[in-house]
Scaffold this motif. Structure first.
Motif, PDB file in Angstrom:
ATOM      1  N   ILE A  81      47.441  29.985  41.863  1.00  0.00           N
ATOM      2  CA  ILE A  81      47.276  30.580  43.195  1.00  0.00           C
ATOM      3  C   ILE A  81      48.294  31.705  43.403  1.00  0.00           C
ATOM      4  O   ILE A  81      47.947  32.817  43.842  1.00  0.00           O
ATOM      5  N   GLU A  82      49.547  31.432  43.079  1.00  0.00           N
ATOM      6  CA  GLU A  82      50.606  32.417  43.306  1.00  0.00           C
ATOM      7  C   GLU A  82      50.367  33.700  42.529  1.00  0.00           C
ATOM      8  O   GLU A  82      50.590  34.806  43.041  1.00  0.00           O
ATOM      9  N   GLU A  83      49.918  33.571  41.295  1.00  0.00           N
ATOM     10  CA  GLU A  83      49.674  34.764  40.472  1.00  0.00           C
ATOM     11  C   GLU A  83      48.641  35.679  41.122  1.00  0.00           C
ATOM     12  O   GLU A  83      48.807  36.909  41.149  1.00  0.00           O
ATOM     13  N   ARG A  84      47.583  35.101  41.654  1.00  0.00           N
ATOM     14  CA  ARG A  84      46.517  35.909  42.253  1.00  0.00           C
ATOM     15  C   ARG A  84      46.901  36.441  43.624  1.00  0.00           C
ATOM     16  O   ARG A  84      46.552  37.578  43.964  1.00  0.00           O
ATOM     17  N   VAL A  85      47.643  35.673  44.386  1.00  0.00           N
ATOM     18  CA  VAL A  85      48.095  36.153  45.690  1.00  0.00           C
ATOM     19  C   VAL A  85      49.070  37.313  45.528  1.00  0.00           C
ATOM     20  O   VAL A  85      49.009  38.306  46.273  1.00  0.00           O
ATOM     21  N   GLU A  86      49.957  37.219  44.544  1.00  0.00           N
ATOM     22  CA  GLU A  86      50.950  38.260  44.329  1.00  0.00           C
ATOM     23  C   GLU A  86      50.329  39.585  43.905  1.00  0.00           C
ATOM     24  O   GLU A  86      50.937  40.648  44.072  1.00  0.00           O
ATOM     25  N   GLN A  87      49.129  39.554  43.378  1.00  0.00           N
ATOM     26  CA  GLN A  87      48.452  40.779  42.954  1.00  0.00           C
ATOM     27  C   GLN A  87      47.749  41.492  44.109  1.00  0.00           C
ATOM     28  O   GLN A  87      47.304  42.627  43.953  1.00  0.00           O
ATOM     29  N   ALA A  88      47.654  40.841  45.270  1.00  0.00           N
ATOM     30  CA  ALA A  88      46.956  41.419  46.416  1.00  0.00           C
ATOM     31  C   ALA A  88      47.760  42.580  46.988  1.00  0.00           C
ATOM     32  O   ALA A  88      48.994  42.518  47.064  1.00  0.00           O
ATOM     33  N   PRO A  89      47.093  43.655  47.426  1.00  0.00           N
ATOM     34  CA  PRO A  89      47.802  44.846  47.912  1.00  0.00           C
ATOM     35  C   PRO A  89      48.396  44.706  49.306  1.00  0.00           C
ATOM     36  O   PRO A  89      49.291  45.475  49.672  1.00  0.00           O
ATOM     37  N   ASP A  90      47.924  43.760  50.108  1.00  0.00           N
ATOM     38  CA  ASP A  90      48.450  43.599  51.462  1.00  0.00           C
ATOM     39  C   ASP A  90      48.212  42.156  51.907  1.00  0.00           C
ATOM     40  O   ASP A  90      47.475  41.401  51.245  1.00  0.00           O
ATOM     41  N   PRO A  91      48.828  41.736  53.033  1.00  0.00           N
ATOM     42  CA  PRO A  91      48.713  40.335  53.457  1.00  0.00           C
ATOM     43  C   PRO A  91      47.289  39.878  53.739  1.00  0.00           C
ATOM     44  O   PRO A  91      46.936  38.728  53.462  1.00  0.00           O
ATOM     45  N   ARG A  92      46.458  40.754  54.309  1.00  0.00           N
ATOM     46  CA  ARG A  92      45.068  40.371  54.565  1.00  0.00           C
ATOM     47  C   ARG A  92      44.347  40.095  53.249  1.00  0.00           C
ATOM     48  O   ARG A  92      43.634  39.091  53.105  1.00  0.00           O
ATOM     49  N   ALA A  93      44.528  40.976  52.290  1.00  0.00           N
ATOM     50  CA  ALA A  93      43.917  40.776  50.972  1.00  0.00           C
ATOM     51  C   ALA A  93      44.485  39.535  50.291  1.00  0.00           C
ATOM     52  O   ALA A  93      43.789  38.870  49.524  1.00  0.00           O
ATOM     53  N   ALA A  94      45.754  39.229  50.581  1.00  0.00           N
ATOM     54  CA  ALA A  94      46.371  38.042  49.991  1.00  0.00           C
ATOM     55  C   ALA A  94      45.699  36.770  50.504  1.00  0.00           C
ATOM     56  O   ALA A  94      45.528  35.808  49.748  1.00  0.00           O
ATOM     57  N   VAL A  95      45.320  36.756  51.785  1.00  0.00           N
ATOM     58  CA  VAL A  95      44.613  35.594  52.328  1.00  0.00           C
ATOM     59  C   VAL A  95      43.269  35.426  51.624  1.00  0.00           C
ATOM     60  O   VAL A  95      42.884  34.314  51.235  1.00  0.00           O
ATOM     61  N   VAL A  96      42.551  36.525  51.430  1.00  0.00           N
ATOM     62  CA  VAL A  96      41.270  36.478  50.723  1.00  0.00           C
ATOM     63  C   VAL A  96      41.471  35.988  49.293  1.00  0.00           C
ATOM     64  O   VAL A  96      40.715  35.137  48.799  1.00  0.00           O
ATOM     65  N   ALA A  97      42.512  36.507  48.632  1.00  0.00           N
ATOM     66  CA  ALA A  97      42.797  36.087  47.257  1.00  0.00           C
ATOM     67  C   ALA A  97      43.117  34.603  47.204  1.00  0.00           C
ATOM     68  O   ALA A  97      42.712  33.902  46.259  1.00  0.00           O
ATOM     69  N   TYR A  98      43.826  34.121  48.204  1.00  0.00           N
ATOM     70  CA  TYR A  98      44.170  32.701  48.267  1.00  0.00           C
ATOM     71  C   TYR A  98      42.909  31.842  48.345  1.00  0.00           C
ATOM     72  O   TYR A  98      42.752  30.870  47.589  1.00  0.00           O
ATOM     73  N   VAL A  99      42.009  32.190  49.252  1.00  0.00           N
ATOM     74  CA  VAL A  99      40.784  31.410  49.425  1.00  0.00           C
ATOM     75  C   VAL A  99      39.964  31.403  48.140  1.00  0.00           C
ATOM     76  O   VAL A  99      39.497  30.351  47.677  1.00  0.00           O
ATOM     77  N   ARG A 100      39.793  32.571  47.537  1.00  0.00           N
ATOM     78  CA  ARG A 100      38.998  32.648  46.306  1.00  0.00           C
ATOM     79  C   ARG A 100      39.676  31.888  45.166  1.00  0.00           C
ATOM     80  O   ARG A 100      39.002  31.215  44.368  1.00  0.00           O
ATOM     81  N   ALA A 101      40.991  31.988  45.077  1.00  0.00           N
ATOM     82  CA  ALA A 101      41.713  31.297  44.001  1.00  0.00           C
ATOM     83  C   ALA A 101      41.628  29.786  44.163  1.00  0.00           C
ATOM     84  O   ALA A 101      41.516  29.048  43.177  1.00  0.00           O
ATOM     85  N   MET A 102      41.679  29.309  45.400  1.00  0.00           N
ATOM     86  CA  MET A 102      41.551  27.874  45.632  1.00  0.00           C
ATOM     87  C   MET A 102      40.234  27.345  45.084  1.00  0.00           C
ATOM     88  O   MET A 102      40.179  26.266  44.485  1.00  0.00           O
ATOM     89  N   ILE A 103      39.164  28.097  45.287  1.00  0.00           N
ATOM     90  CA  ILE A 103      37.849  27.675  44.805  1.00  0.00           C
ATOM     91  C   ILE A 103      37.729  27.852  43.292  1.00  0.00           C
ATOM     92  O   ILE A 103      37.276  26.949  42.580  1.00  0.00           O
ATOM     93  N   SER A 104      38.148  29.001  42.782  1.00  0.00           N
ATOM     94  CA  SER A 104      37.944  29.284  41.358  1.00  0.00           C
ATOM     95  C   SER A 104      38.761  28.336  40.477  1.00  0.00           C
ATOM     96  O   SER A 104      38.285  27.902  39.412  1.00  0.00           O
ATOM     97  N   TYR A 105      39.982  27.994  40.900  1.00  0.00           N
ATOM     98  CA  TYR A 105      40.773  27.068  40.092  1.00  0.00           C
ATOM     99  C   TYR A 105      40.114  25.692  40.043  1.00  0.00           C
ATOM    100  O   TYR A 105      40.001  25.075  38.979  1.00  0.00           O
ATOM    101  N   GLN A 106      39.679  25.214  41.182  1.00  0.00           N
ATOM    102  CA  GLN A 106      39.104  23.881  41.228  1.00  0.00           C
ATOM    103  C   GLN A 106      37.760  23.815  40.490  1.00  0.00           C
ATOM    104  O   GLN A 106      37.438  22.808  39.856  1.00  0.00           O
ATOM    105  N   ARG A 107      37.011  24.910  40.535  1.00  0.00           N
ATOM    106  CA  ARG A 107      35.762  24.955  39.770  1.00  0.00           C
ATOM    107  C   ARG A 107      36.042  24.844  38.275  1.00  0.00           C
ATOM    108  O   ARG A 107      35.302  24.176  37.545  1.00  0.00           O
ATOM    109  N   ALA A 108      37.102  25.469  37.820  1.00  0.00           N
ATOM    110  CA  ALA A 108      37.422  25.482  36.392  1.00  0.00           C
ATOM    111  C   ALA A 108      38.216  24.259  35.945  1.00  0.00           C
ATOM    112  O   ALA A 108      38.362  24.020  34.742  1.00  0.00           O
ATOM    113  N   ASN A 109      38.735  23.485  36.891  1.00  0.00           N
ATOM    114  CA  ASN A 109      39.609  22.349  36.556  1.00  0.00           C
ATOM    115  C   ASN A 109      39.213  21.110  37.344  1.00  0.00           C
ATOM    116  O   ASN A 109      40.007  20.551  38.102  1.00  0.00           O
ATOM    117  N   ARG A 110      37.991  20.669  37.112  1.00  0.00           N
ATOM    118  CA  ARG A 110      37.467  19.521  37.849  1.00  0.00           C
ATOM    119  C   ARG A 110      38.334  18.279  37.646  1.00  0.00           C
ATOM    120  O   ARG A 110      38.538  17.490  38.574  1.00  0.00           O
TER     121      ARG A 110
END
Length: 207
Positions: A81-110
């Motif tokens: 999660i941290e790696e993807r949030v840190e790549q976001a260009p601004d705080p709003r984009a960081a929130v979006v990155a957080y939400v997507r990362a939460m889903i993508s990690y769990q999909r890949a790591n059942r």
């Protein structure tokens, strides 16, 4: 009596570290497949192909091993999660990155999701520190709350209670993942898109 290695030992050999990691992976497999109660030291030993005494050499109890397993899973999840949030260009984009990362990690790591569900989210009673379901999960969404606060301070998000909205977004994520665990045909990529829309509708400035 079998000698025991300290979990905090800095003198573990490469072989010992590899064995500890193997036991953690076996524990992940068993918890994800059979649940926490059925994951005994004997079952872990059998899965690893070693004796129960050998397991106890590295981890002094089931609780010691399962807590190490949970810590490993959470650390992997958090780093992703941290790696993807840190790549976001601004705080709003960081929130979006957080939400997507939460889903993508769990999909890949059942398997990891099952460990977290069994050890943190299921309410099965018992003592707070040693039994699944009795941990205080109130801080789970603090990172998201901090991202929301940063977005407000940058003038990118509307004013709202960040703890409350973080809980709402986090609850939506949990609900989607809980449904997916029971119904794996759910399109998680499409669900992530909807969660992002849901989140932005909740946090964006009006007008």
């Amino acid at each position: 009596m079998t000698p025991r290695r300290s979990a905090d030992s800095d003198t573990l050999t490469f072989t010992e570290r590899a064995r500890r990691q193997q036991l953690i992976e076996c524990t992940i497999d068993l918890i994800s497949a059979k649940g926490y109660p059925a994951t005994s030291l004997s079952a872990i030993a059998e899965e690893a192909g070693i004796s129960k005494a050998a397991v106890l050499y590295h981890f002094s109890s089931k609780n010691n091993l399962t807590q190490a397993t949970l810590a490993h899973v959470v650390a992997e999840f958090t780093a992703y999660i941290e790696e993807r949030v840190e790549q976001a260009p601004d705080p709003r984009a960081a929130v979006v990155a957080y939400v997507r990362a939460m889903i993508s990690y769990q999909r890949a790591n059942r398997r990891h999701v099952r460990v977290i569900t069994e050890m943190l989210l299921d309410d099965k009673g018992g003592t707070e520190l040693t039994t699944p379901g009795r941990h205080d999960t109130g801080g789970r969404w603090q990172t998201l709350a901090d991202l929301l606060t940063a977005g407000q301070e940058a003038g990118l998000l509307r004013e709202f209670s960040t703890p409350t909205v973080a809980l709402a977004i986090g609850g939506a994520i949990d609900s989607v993942i809980s449904h997916w665990l029971l119904h794996p045909d759910l399109d998680l990529e499409a669900a992530a898109d909807e969660l992002v829309t849901f989140t932005l509708n909740a946090i964006d400035r009006r007008g």
